[in-house]
Scaffold this active site. Structure first.
Site, PDB file in Angstrom:
ATOM      1  N   TRP A 120       0.967  -1.033   0.077  1.00  0.00           N
ATOM      2  CA  TRP A 120       0.048  -0.083   0.272  1.00  0.00           C
ATOM      3  C   TRP A 120       0.767   1.017   0.628  1.00  0.00           C
ATOM      4  CZ3 TRP A 120      -5.119  -0.428   3.840  1.00  0.00           C
ATOM      5  CH2 TRP A 120      -5.321  -1.724   3.120  1.00  0.00           C
ATOM      6  N   HIS A 176      12.839  -1.963  -0.344  1.00  0.00           N
ATOM      7  CA  HIS A 176      12.215  -1.176  -2.017  1.00  0.00           C
ATOM      8  C   HIS A 176      13.305  -0.455  -2.187  1.00  0.00           C
ATOM      9  CE1 HIS A 176       9.216   1.061  -4.247  1.00  0.00           C
ATOM     10  NE2 HIS A 176       8.835  -0.884  -4.382  1.00  0.00           N
ATOM     11  N   GLU A 214      11.917  -5.819  -9.277  1.00  0.00           N
ATOM     12  CA  GLU A 214      11.011  -4.408  -9.317  1.00  0.00           C
ATOM     13  C   GLU A 214      11.915  -3.688 -10.587  1.00  0.00           C
ATOM     14  OE1 GLU A 214       7.415  -3.646  -6.652  1.00  0.00           O
ATOM     15  OE2 GLU A 214       8.903  -2.655  -5.614  1.00  0.00           O
ATOM     16  N   GLY A 232       1.539  -2.553  -6.068  1.00  0.00           N
ATOM     17  CA  GLY A 232       1.682  -1.101  -5.972  1.00  0.00           C
ATOM     18  C   GLY A 232       0.018  -0.691  -5.490  1.00  0.00           C
ATOM     19  N   GLY A 233      -0.087   0.442  -6.388  1.00  0.00           N
ATOM     20  CA  GLY A 233      -0.970   1.353  -7.604  1.00  0.00           C
ATOM     21  C   GLY A 233      -2.441  -0.083  -7.134  1.00  0.00           C
TER      22      GLY A 233
HETATM   23  P1  13P Z   1       3.724  -0.113  -8.696  1.00  0.00           P
HETATM   24  O1  13P Z   1       2.531  -1.194  -9.145  1.00  0.00           O
HETATM   25  O2  13P Z   1       2.171   1.154  -8.360  1.00  0.00           O
HETATM   26  O3  13P Z   1       3.797   0.393  -9.755  1.00  0.00           O
HETATM   27  O4  13P Z   1       3.710  -0.253  -7.752  1.00  0.00           O
HETATM   28  C1  13P Z   1       4.729  -1.706  -7.551  1.00  0.00           C
HETATM   29  C2  13P Z   1       5.730  -1.313  -6.279  1.00  0.00           C
HETATM   30  O5  13P Z   1       6.537  -0.302  -5.321  1.00  0.00           O
HETATM   31  C3  13P Z   1       5.332  -2.291  -5.868  1.00  0.00           C
HETATM   32  O6  13P Z   1       6.488  -2.546  -4.234  1.00  0.00           O
END
Ligand code: 13P
Length: 248
Positions: free
Chosen positions: A10, A94, A166, A233-234
């Site tokens: 989140w 992260h 990522e 994330g989003g």
């Molecule tokens: P998004 O899914 O918003 O691109 O973010 C990825 C993320 O950083 C998850 O840790």
């Protein structure tokens, strides 16, 4: 066979009140035994979200942890604190923490020891930035991050970890890596784990892809051989997350 895991990150979103609204929206839709599902929520949301998730299979995670048990570290949160309130997972390293809060491969290494010692599963994030991708130093970058993160980590402890690839250029941009790009790097992660430990160990460790994962692109990403799920994330902040969890 590695069980798929979908992790919601989140980030710095949702007040405690709002967190309960989001859990209510999603919890029935993503409560499954088929896959592992983890909600990594802001520290202040952990206790209310833990209560709201009671009776479901959904697990609870934090987005960071300190590498000491307690002490003069103003503003920090320890592994025993997280453990006591029911966390099972912690995101470590992260890229946003590396970029804004001085997280380094060294602190990632310390936090891996700290989490496994407290029976928490670290989700260790690695990834290249756009410049590195343009210069084709992707695999070198990833291998170096993994080797430093796992310095002196034993066979026994490494099998309690998981990794998330990522790419920085894919985070929050709507521009996901292609399934082939993601697979290439996730495979390289498994390869370096096999070199450092052995194939058997490397084959049990789960490796996730993160970066603009949505209900639309999840199926082709998760179909790749070395991708065992997603760090989201989003899309984890809306109903789309249910599509990702239900992704076939
Ligand atoms: P998004 O899914 O918003 O691109 O973010 C990825 C993320 O950083 C998850 O840790």
């Amino acid at each position: 066979m590695r069980k798929r895991i979908i992790v919601a990150n989140w980030k710095m979103n949702k007040t405690p009140k709002e967190s309960l609204e989001l859990v209510e929206l999603l919890k029935e839709k993503v409560d499954t035994e088929e896959y592992d599902v983890v909600f990594c929520v802001p520290f202040v949301d952990l206790i209310p979200v833990a209560s709201a998730l009671e009776g479901t299979h959904i697990m609870l995670g934090a987005q960071n942890v300190h590498y000491e048990d307690f002490g003069p570290y103003t503003g920090e949160i320890s592994a025993p604190m997280l453990k006591e309130i029911g966390c099972t997972h912690v995101i470590i390293g992260h890229s946003e923490r590396r970029a804004h809060f001085n997280e380094t491969d060294h602190t990632v290494n310390q936090k891996i020891f700290q989490t496994v010692n407290h029976d928490l599963t670290p989700i260790v994030c690695v990834g290249e930035d756009l410049e590195q991708r343009k210069n084709n130093i992707i695999i070198e970058q990833i291998r170096m991050q993994i080797k430093r993160a796992l310095k002196n980590v034993s066979f026994e402890d490494v099998s309690k970890t998981m990794f998330a690839y990522e790419p920085l250029w894919a985070i929050g941009t709507g521009m996901s890596a292609s399934p082939e790009q993601a697979q290439e790097v996730c495979h390289a992660i498994r390869q370096v784990l096999a070199e450092m430990y052995d194939h058997e160990t490397a084959n049990t460790i789960r490796i996730l892809y993160g970066g603009s994962v949505t209900g639309k692109n999840c199926a082709e990403l998760f179909a790749m051989k070395d991708i065992d799920g997603g760090l989201v994330g989003g899309s984890s902040l809306k109903e789309d997350f249910a599509k990702i969890v239900g992704c076939k």
